[in-house]
Scaffold this motif. Sequence first.
Motif, PDB file in Angstrom:
ATOM      1  N   GLY A  43       0.889  -1.113   0.079  1.00 19.78           N
ATOM      2  CA  GLY A  43       0.013   0.087   0.019  1.00 19.78           C
ATOM      3  C   GLY A  43       0.842   1.300  -0.081  1.00 19.78           C
ATOM      4  O   GLY A  43       2.050   1.225  -0.248  1.00 19.78           O
ATOM      5  N   ALA A  44       0.257   2.457   0.007  1.00 18.84           N
ATOM      6  CA  ALA A  44       0.907   3.523   0.226  1.00 18.84           C
ATOM      7  C   ALA A  44       0.257   4.350   1.208  1.00 18.84           C
ATOM      8  O   ALA A  44      -1.184   4.391   1.213  1.00 18.84           O
ATOM      9  N   CYS A  45       0.902   5.263   2.038  1.00 20.20           N
ATOM     10  CA  CYS A  45       0.181   6.222   3.030  1.00 20.20           C
ATOM     11  C   CYS A  45      -0.055   7.660   1.994  1.00 20.20           C
ATOM     12  O   CYS A  45       0.829   8.272   1.536  1.00 20.20           O
ATOM     13  N   VAL A  46      -1.343   7.875   2.138  1.00 18.64           N
ATOM     14  CA  VAL A  46      -1.899   9.072   1.291  1.00 18.64           C
ATOM     15  C   VAL A  46      -2.418  10.046   2.633  1.00 18.64           C
ATOM     16  O   VAL A  46      -3.263   9.631   3.240  1.00 18.64           O
ATOM     17  N   THR A  47      -1.971  11.308   2.408  1.00 15.66           N
ATOM     18  CA  THR A  47      -2.493  12.217   3.263  1.00 15.66           C
ATOM     19  C   THR A  47      -3.773  12.944   2.876  1.00 15.66           C
ATOM     20  O   THR A  47      -4.240  13.210   1.933  1.00 15.66           O
ATOM     21  N   THR A  48      -4.568  12.603   4.050  1.00 19.42           N
ATOM     22  CA  THR A  48      -5.939  13.021   3.710  1.00 19.42           C
ATOM     23  C   THR A  48      -6.360  14.390   4.397  1.00 19.42           C
ATOM     24  O   THR A  48      -7.109  15.040   3.907  1.00 19.42           O
ATOM     25  N   LEU A  49      -5.442  14.782   5.505  1.00 13.25           N
ATOM     26  CA  LEU A  49      -5.565  16.149   5.974  1.00 13.25           C
ATOM     27  C   LEU A  49      -4.495  16.613   6.363  1.00 13.25           C
ATOM     28  O   LEU A  49      -3.623  16.167   7.368  1.00 13.25           O
ATOM     29  N   ASP A  50      -3.956  17.583   5.922  1.00 14.63           N
ATOM     30  CA  ASP A  50      -2.466  18.312   6.036  1.00 14.63           C
ATOM     31  C   ASP A  50      -2.775  19.090   7.333  1.00 14.63           C
ATOM     32  O   ASP A  50      -3.401  20.063   7.493  1.00 14.63           O
ATOM     33  N   GLY A  51      -1.864  18.582   8.523  1.00 12.45           N
ATOM     34  CA  GLY A  51      -1.853  19.520   9.728  1.00 12.45           C
ATOM     35  C   GLY A  51      -1.559  20.737   9.685  1.00 12.45           C
ATOM     36  O   GLY A  51      -1.744  21.923  10.358  1.00 12.45           O
ATOM     37  N   TYR A  52      -0.611  21.264   8.425  1.00 15.38           N
ATOM     38  CA  TYR A  52      -0.305  22.793   8.339  1.00 15.38           C
ATOM     39  C   TYR A  52      -1.632  23.387   8.103  1.00 15.38           C
ATOM     40  O   TYR A  52      -1.500  24.655   8.687  1.00 15.38           O
ATOM     41  N   TYR A  53      -2.481  23.077   7.403  1.00 18.31           N
ATOM     42  CA  TYR A  53      -3.660  23.876   6.928  1.00 18.31           C
ATOM     43  C   TYR A  53      -4.670  23.862   8.415  1.00 18.31           C
ATOM     44  O   TYR A  53      -5.074  24.877   8.632  1.00 18.31           O
ATOM     45  N   VAL A  54      -4.719  22.830   9.065  1.00 19.95           N
ATOM     46  CA  VAL A  54      -5.296  22.941  10.199  1.00 19.95           C
ATOM     47  C   VAL A  54      -4.778  23.883  11.248  1.00 19.95           C
ATOM     48  O   VAL A  54      -5.308  24.894  11.768  1.00 19.95           O
ATOM     49  N   GLU A  55      -3.695  23.932  11.343  1.00 20.42           N
ATOM     50  CA  GLU A  55      -2.491  25.150  12.220  1.00 20.42           C
ATOM     51  C   GLU A  55      -2.808  26.436  11.574  1.00 20.42           C
ATOM     52  O   GLU A  55      -2.861  27.333  12.413  1.00 20.42           O
ATOM     53  N   SER A  56      -2.801  26.666  10.375  1.00 18.84           N
ATOM     54  CA  SER A  56      -2.988  27.798   9.745  1.00 18.84           C
ATOM     55  C   SER A  56      -4.367  28.579  10.216  1.00 18.84           C
ATOM     56  O   SER A  56      -4.227  29.782  10.702  1.00 18.84           O
TER      57      SER A  56
END
Length: 546
Positions: free
Chosen positions: A498-511
Motif C-alpha cells: 500500500g501507500a500512505c496518503v495524506t487526507t488532511l495536512d496538519g499545516y492547514y489545520v494549524e494555519s
Amino acid sequence: MEPSDMITYKNGRQRKPAGATLPPENMERGEMSSSERDTEEEGEGLIRGSDSEDRRHRVRPGIRGELGNVLLLLFLYVLQGIPLGLAGSIPLILQSKSVSYKDQAFFSFVFWPFSLKLLWAPLVDALYFSRFGRRKSWLVPTQYLLGLFMLYLSVTVNSLLQSEEGPNVVKLTAVFFMLAFLAATQDIAVDGWALTMLSRENVGYASTCNSVGQTAGYFLGNVLFLALESAEFCNKYLRVEPKDTGIVTLPDFLFFWGVVFLVSTTLVAVFKRENEHSKGKRRVQEETDGVMETYKLLFSIVKMPTVLTFCVLLLTAKIGFSAADAVTGLKLVEAGVPKEQLALLAVPMVPLQILLPVIISKYTAGPKPLDVFYKAFPFRLLIGLEYALLVWWTPSVKQGGGFPVYYYAIVLLSYAVHQVALYSMYVACMAFHAKVSDPVIGGTYMTLLNTVTNLGGNWPSTVALWMVDPLTSKECQGAVGQSCGSPEEAGLCVKEGGACVTTLDGYYVESVVCVVIGLAWWIWLGKKMRQLQEQSPAAWRCRANK
C-alpha cells in the motif's frame, strides 16, 4: 520579534536599531550588550567636558584614523553570521530528506540562544582577565571553539545527515546549538568591545558594522552556501559541463570557515590590543556592574506590574503567526520548490528591508507607537492564510520538474507584503521599548524587553513545528486493514503493497487555528497592549532607581 520570513529559517537574532532606522531577517537583533548603557551614561559628561576643545579645533576627527578598527568589527560580525546562516540552512536540507516535523521542531531549539543570551550576558560583562582584555577574554576562546566545532562538523556532518536510519537530528541539534550558543556569546563580547574600540566621534559606525556584517555573514552561510551546494543551480547557471554535485559541499564549507575562525582569532589574540588609545580621540570608559547586582536589577524590573503585563503580551502576541513563519518555507520545499531558489528570493528583499524601517519609523516616533503594531496585526494574520493558499496551490503549478517564472514572482510578492506587516510591528515594538525604558538603566531594560520579544517568537514556532505531524491525518491505500498512524504502521502499509496518503495536512489545520487564536488575541489582548501606552512614565520606572 525578530524579522523572520517564510523562506529562510529563523535564526532567532534581531538587529538593534541605529537611531530611527533598523537593519534587516531571519535577520534581525533587538538585544544589546548590557555595557551599551555606558555610552549613554557617560556621553553627556564627556561632550560637555570637551566643549572648549571642540571650539578651539572645530575639526571633527574622521574615520580614516580608525579604519582598521571599523574593518575588524565588520569582520567579527561577519564571522558571527556564518554559523547562524549555516544553522538556518540545515532545516531546508533536512526537509529535502523528508524528516518529520517533530524533528524539525527539535532542531528549532538551535535558534534559542540569541533569545536567551540575557541569562549569561552579565557574566560576560563582569568576569574577565584584565591583563588579556575584558572582551578578548571571551572573544578569543569562543571563536576558537567555533572554529573547532566547524572542523569537527566537517568530518562528521555527512554521517549525521546520511545515516541508514535517516539524519541524526539529536546530534545535529546538539552541535549546532553549541555553535549558536558560542555565536551569541561572541556577540555579547563584540557588542561591548565595539563601544570602546572606536572613539566617541566614530562610535556610530559600530551599529553599521553590526547590521552589515551580520547580514553578510548570514548571506554567506545560508543563501550563498545553498546555491553553491545545489548541483541543479550550479549546472544551470555556473557550469558548462553538468555534474552530480554542487561546486561546494557542506564538509568543505565547514572546513574552510573553521580554518578562517582559527587563523583570524589567533591574529586578533596576538596583534590586537584591547586597551590601546589614539591621540586626540575621546573614548568611552566602561563600568563593570557586579553579576549579582545585574541579576537583581533584572528581577526588580520584571516584578513591576506594567512590565510584567507587557512581557506576558509579548510572549503570546506571535502565536497567530507561528504556522506561517515556521512551517510555510518547509512545506514549499516538501512540495518540490528547490531550497536554493527559496533562499535566493531573499536577495531582492534586502533593499526593502533597509527602506521599510526608515519609512515606518516616521509613524512610530509619536507618543503611541503601538498603534502601528495594533493596525498591522490583522493584516499579518491574513497574510498567514494567503501563505496556506500558496502552499496548497504550489503542486498544481509544477511543470516538468520545475516552476514557471510567474510562480516565483507571486512568492516574492507575498514575501514582500509579509515583510511590510512584519516590520511595521517590529519597529513599533522597538520604538515602544525605547520610549518606556528607564533611562537610568536603559541598556539592561532594553535588553530585557528585546529578549522577551525574541523569545515570544521562538517558542510558538517550535510548538507549531511540533504539532504539524499530530494534526495530520493519513490513510493506507492499497493494503486492506493497514493504517498510517505511526511510522511503524506506515512501514507495514508499504510492506503490504500500500501507500500512505495524506487526507488532511496538519499545516492547514494549524494555519486556521493560529489565525483564530491571533484574532482573539487582537480583539481582547491587543487593546490591553494599546492601553499600556496610557501609563505614566513613573509606572515604567524601576523602584531601585526612584
